[in-house]
Design an enzyme around this catalytic site. Structure first.
Site, PDB file in Angstrom:
ATOM      1  N   ASP A  37       0.837  -1.520  -0.346  1.00 35.05           N
ATOM      2  CA  ASP A  37       0.285  -0.168   0.152  1.00 35.05           C
ATOM      3  C   ASP A  37       0.597   0.957  -0.352  1.00 35.05           C
ATOM      4  O   ASP A  37       1.569   0.869   0.596  1.00 35.05           O
ATOM      5  CB  ASP A  37      -0.793  -0.006   1.518  1.00 35.05           C
ATOM      6  CG  ASP A  37      -2.248  -0.912   1.077  1.00 35.05           C
ATOM      7  OD1 ASP A  37      -3.263  -0.700   0.157  1.00 35.05           O
ATOM      8  OD2 ASP A  37      -2.483  -1.427   1.971  1.00 35.05           O
ATOM      9  N   CYS A  66      -8.456   0.797  -0.917  1.00 34.39           N
ATOM     10  CA  CYS A  66      -8.103  -0.969  -1.220  1.00 34.39           C
ATOM     11  C   CYS A  66      -8.106  -1.808  -1.471  1.00 34.39           C
ATOM     12  O   CYS A  66      -8.291  -2.609  -2.523  1.00 34.39           O
ATOM     13  CB  CYS A  66      -7.430  -0.900   0.270  1.00 34.39           C
ATOM     14  SG  CYS A  66      -5.975  -0.141   1.357  1.00 34.39           S
ATOM     15  N   HIS A 116      -8.302  -7.765   2.350  1.00 32.65           N
ATOM     16  CA  HIS A 116      -8.724  -6.773   2.361  1.00 32.65           C
ATOM     17  C   HIS A 116     -10.595  -7.113   1.431  1.00 32.65           C
ATOM     18  O   HIS A 116     -10.508  -5.811   0.590  1.00 32.65           O
ATOM     19  CB  HIS A 116      -8.433  -5.436   2.393  1.00 32.65           C
ATOM     20  CG  HIS A 116      -9.282  -4.187   3.202  1.00 32.65           C
ATOM     21  ND1 HIS A 116      -8.936  -2.627   3.471  1.00 32.65           N
ATOM     22  CD2 HIS A 116     -10.241  -4.166   3.776  1.00 32.65           C
ATOM     23  CE1 HIS A 116      -9.725  -1.916   3.797  1.00 32.65           C
ATOM     24  NE2 HIS A 116     -10.249  -2.479   4.301  1.00 32.65           N
TER      25      HIS A 116
END
Length: 268
Positions: free
Chosen positions: A42, A82, A140
């Protein structure tokens, strides 16, 4: 399978490509079915690596992979958040095509939906070609569907044979153990699984990276004679919450401080 989807998958592999660097000492010579390691981080920009043009970043193993392997430069994140960007990477389809759009396009702890099982992931596609598949790290893409612990949206429902240490939600800033951002980690958000079972709540950062690396190296060793696909999804996100003594202070550019950017945006 539509050729456009297949091309999207090849584009999604822009952040990887291991055919020889990691497998040089393995027994099998990967020719027609090369081994694949997919690394995802990320908040990492295109120019953050020395091999992609950063003028002062230290060179490391990733840059060695770039020198000895193949570099790609035409894959772009389809979203700033995300869940939709990860869903697009795993399926080769834009977020709007798989239902990951709109204000609620990030999967929360309380949501009962996730990456649609009707979509074919890269892990499922490669399994059809005889690959062993595995992953560790941040997921996620949804957790539970009908109850608080059914795990119906976890990776093993999307083509991953092996799932090691897993952050099914994310490494949220509310998991901070240093008391920099919060007095104590919030148990609700800070879960560490092994496959589909909770093993820490709240999670501990102390040996988290080591656990992920051990899972990955064990998987590669166990499948060194067969083609494999391994998805290594780094848990270091957004906030500089922890660094191990081995690496603490080792970067000449200092700590990762994106949280300070967030704070300035929130209060400006």
């Amino acid at each position: 399978m539509k050729m456009s989807s297949l091309k999207s998958w090849y584009s999604a592999l822009a952040v990887i490509s291991l055919t020889g660097w990691c497998t040089a000492d393995l027994a099998r010579k990967p020719l027609d079915r090369p081994n694949i390691l997919l690394f995802l981080a990320d908040d990492m920009g295109y120019g953050d690596l020395e091999s992609y043009g950063h003028p002062s970043q230290e060179s490391g193993p990733i840059d060695q992979m770039a020198r000895e392997g193949m570099k790609f430069s035409r894959w772009y994140s389809p979203d700033v958040l995300c869940s939709p960007s990860r869903g697009a990477m795993l399926t080769g389809r834009l977020p709007v095509r798989v239902g990951l759009y709109g204000p609620a396009r990030v999967f929360e702890m309380s949501t009962s939906y996730g990456l649609p099982k009707s979509e074919t992931t890269i892990a499922e596609m490669l399994k059809e070609q005889g690959y062993h598949t595995g992953m560790v790290g941040k997921w996620h893409q949804g957790i539970n569907e009908f109850s608080h612990n059914d795990g119906n949206h976890l990776p093993h429902h999307h083509g991953f044979d092996f799932v090691g240490h897993l952050l099914p939600f994310t490494n949220h800033w509310m998991c901070d153990e240093t008391k920099t951002y919060i007095d104590a980690p919030d148990r609700y958000y800070c879960l560490l699984y092994y496959n589909d079972t909770i093993i820490q709540q709240p999670l501990s950062h102390r040996n988290l990276t080591q656990r992920l690396v051990e899972d990955a190296t064990s998987f590669i060793f166990d499948h060194q004679d067969d083609p494999f696909f391994f998805y290594f999804s780094f848990p270091q996100v957004h906030t500089d919450m922890f660094s191990s003594p081995t690496f603490s202070g080792s970067s000449k550019r200092g700590n990762w401080r994106i949280w300070n950017v967030y704070k300035s945006l929130l209060f400006c």
